[in-house]
Design a protein around this motif. Structure first.
Motif, short mmCIF file in Angstrom:
data_model
loop_
_atom_site.label_atom_id
_atom_site.label_comp_id
_atom_site.label_asym_id
_atom_site.label_seq_id
_atom_site.Cartn_x
_atom_site.Cartn_y
_atom_site.Cartn_z
N LEU A 176 51.34 -4.25 43.47
CA LEU A 176 50.43 -3.14 43.80
C LEU A 176 51.11 -1.80 43.62
O LEU A 176 50.51 -0.84 43.11
CB LEU A 176 49.90 -3.30 45.23
CG LEU A 176 48.93 -4.45 45.46
CD1 LEU A 176 48.59 -4.56 46.94
CD2 LEU A 176 47.67 -4.26 44.63
N LYS A 177 52.35 -1.69 44.03
CA LYS A 177 53.10 -0.44 43.88
C LYS A 177 53.31 -0.13 42.40
O LYS A 177 53.16 1.01 41.97
CB LYS A 177 54.44 -0.57 44.61
CG LYS A 177 55.20 0.70 44.72
CD LYS A 177 54.58 1.58 45.74
CE LYS A 177 55.53 2.71 46.05
NZ LYS A 177 54.90 3.73 46.85
N TRP A 178 53.65 -1.16 41.62
CA TRP A 178 53.86 -0.98 40.18
C TRP A 178 52.57 -0.52 39.50
O TRP A 178 52.58 0.39 38.69
CB TRP A 178 54.35 -2.29 39.58
CG TRP A 178 54.46 -2.28 38.10
CD1 TRP A 178 55.43 -1.66 37.35
CD2 TRP A 178 53.59 -2.91 37.16
NE1 TRP A 178 55.20 -1.88 36.02
CE2 TRP A 178 54.07 -2.65 35.87
CE3 TRP A 178 52.44 -3.68 37.31
CZ2 TRP A 178 53.45 -3.13 34.74
CZ3 TRP A 178 51.82 -4.16 36.16
CH2 TRP A 178 52.33 -3.87 34.90
N ARG A 179 51.44 -1.12 39.87
CA ARG A 179 50.16 -0.74 39.28
C ARG A 179 49.78 0.69 39.69
O ARG A 179 49.26 1.46 38.88
CB ARG A 179 49.08 -1.72 39.73
CG ARG A 179 47.76 -1.47 39.06
CD ARG A 179 46.79 -2.59 39.30
NE ARG A 179 45.57 -2.36 38.58
CZ ARG A 179 44.39 -2.22 39.14
NH1 ARG A 179 44.27 -2.35 40.44
NH2 ARG A 179 43.32 -2.00 38.43
N LEU A 230 51.84 3.14 40.40
CA LEU A 230 52.67 4.08 39.63
C LEU A 230 52.21 4.18 38.19
O LEU A 230 52.23 5.26 37.59
CB LEU A 230 54.14 3.64 39.69
CG LEU A 230 54.85 3.89 41.00
CD1 LEU A 230 56.26 3.29 40.96
CD2 LEU A 230 54.92 5.36 41.31
N ARG A 231 51.78 3.07 37.63
CA ARG A 231 51.28 3.07 36.25
C ARG A 231 50.01 3.91 36.12
O ARG A 231 49.86 4.70 35.19
CB ARG A 231 50.98 1.63 35.83
CG ARG A 231 51.44 1.35 34.45
CD ARG A 231 51.27 -0.08 34.12
NE ARG A 231 50.42 -0.12 32.95
CZ ARG A 231 49.86 -1.17 32.45
NH1 ARG A 231 50.02 -2.32 33.05
NH2 ARG A 231 49.15 -1.12 31.38
N ILE A 232 49.10 3.77 37.07
CA ILE A 232 47.87 4.56 37.07
C ILE A 232 48.18 6.03 37.28
O ILE A 232 47.63 6.90 36.62
CB ILE A 232 46.89 4.03 38.14
CG1 ILE A 232 46.36 2.66 37.72
CG2 ILE A 232 45.75 5.00 38.36
CD1 ILE A 232 45.57 1.96 38.80
N GLN A 233 49.12 6.30 38.19
CA GLN A 233 49.49 7.69 38.46
C GLN A 233 50.10 8.34 37.21
O GLN A 233 49.79 9.49 36.90
CB GLN A 233 50.49 7.73 39.61
CG GLN A 233 50.85 9.12 40.05
CD GLN A 233 51.85 9.10 41.19
OE1 GLN A 233 52.42 8.06 41.52
NE2 GLN A 233 52.06 10.24 41.79
N ARG A 234 50.94 7.62 36.49
CA ARG A 234 51.52 8.18 35.26
C ARG A 234 50.44 8.43 34.21
O ARG A 234 50.49 9.42 33.49
CB ARG A 234 52.57 7.22 34.71
CG ARG A 234 53.84 7.25 35.49
CD ARG A 234 54.85 6.32 34.89
NE ARG A 234 55.98 6.17 35.78
CZ ARG A 234 56.73 5.11 35.86
NH1 ARG A 234 56.50 4.08 35.07
NH2 ARG A 234 57.74 5.05 36.71
N ALA A 235 49.47 7.53 34.11
CA ALA A 235 48.40 7.71 33.14
C ALA A 235 47.57 8.94 33.47
O ALA A 235 47.19 9.71 32.58
CB ALA A 235 47.51 6.46 33.09
N VAL A 236 47.29 9.15 34.74
CA VAL A 236 46.52 10.33 35.16
C VAL A 236 47.33 11.59 34.91
O VAL A 236 46.79 12.60 34.44
CB VAL A 236 46.12 10.20 36.65
CG1 VAL A 236 45.61 11.51 37.19
CG2 VAL A 236 45.09 9.11 36.82
N MET A 237 48.62 11.55 35.18
CA MET A 237 49.45 12.74 34.95
C MET A 237 49.56 13.07 33.47
O MET A 237 49.67 14.22 33.10
CB MET A 237 50.85 12.54 35.55
CG MET A 237 50.85 12.46 37.07
SD MET A 237 50.18 13.93 37.84
CE MET A 237 51.53 15.05 37.60
N ARG A 238 49.55 12.05 32.60
CA ARG A 238 49.56 12.31 31.17
C ARG A 238 48.25 12.93 30.72
O ARG A 238 48.21 13.78 29.85
CB ARG A 238 49.81 11.01 30.40
CG ARG A 238 51.24 10.74 30.10
CD ARG A 238 51.37 9.64 29.08
NE ARG A 238 50.64 8.45 29.45
CZ ARG A 238 51.17 7.37 30.00
NH1 ARG A 238 52.45 7.33 30.23
NH2 ARG A 238 50.43 6.32 30.30
N GLU A 239 47.15 12.48 31.33
CA GLU A 239 45.84 12.99 30.94
C GLU A 239 45.63 14.41 31.43
O GLU A 239 45.10 15.24 30.72
CB GLU A 239 44.75 12.07 31.49
CG GLU A 239 43.38 12.41 30.97
CD GLU A 239 42.34 11.40 31.44
OE1 GLU A 239 41.17 11.77 31.46
OE2 GLU A 239 42.71 10.28 31.80
#
Length: 128
Positions: free
Chosen positions: A84-87, A89-98
């Motif tokens: 859950l933590k890994w997912r 962080l992955r979503i957070q990085r995708a949002v920050m890239r967008e």
């Protein structure tokens, strides 16, 4: 992007990832200790089977079983928490890239009325 900015970004990602695993260290240690206790008690029962009393053997087997059950539950909890933590962080990085926080002018306009071309060029409602 300059070389120092790229290095700083890489270092922040490494530090964040290291902090995630460092926080899980005590949980991994606890689960490992429970499994070691379980294996040790099983080994104790095998070595002392003929010499120890029945009560001692039953107590050791019971403690070994509960240690194994708690270790297995902790391992399952740790795995689910880590995924859950890994997912997250992955979503957070995708949002920050967008939507990068340093470039608010590139974000899409959320209000469709303000997206009209007559509003895009004006900064205030008052005309000089």
């Amino acid at each position: 992007m300059t070389a120092t900015t790229a290095q700083g970004d890489r270092m922040n990602r490494k530090t964040r990832g290291h902090g995630l695993f460092q926080g899980m260290g005590w949980m991994i240690g606890t689960v490992s200790l429970l499994f070691l206790i379980s294996a040790g008690l099983e080994l104790f029962v095998r070595q002392m089977f003929r010499q120890a009393s029945v009560a001692t053997i039953l107590l050791a087997l019971s403690l070994a079983r509960w240690s194994y059950v708690l270790g297995s539950g902790g391992l399952i909890f740790l795995t689910v928490w880590w995924l859950l933590k890994w997912r997250s962080l992955r979503i957070q990085r995708a949002v920050m890239r967008e939507y990068p926080p340093t470039e608010p002018g590139r974000r899409p306009v959320e209000n469709p009325v303000l997206a009209d071309p007559q509003f895009l060029g004006q900064r205030s409602h008052c005309k000089p």
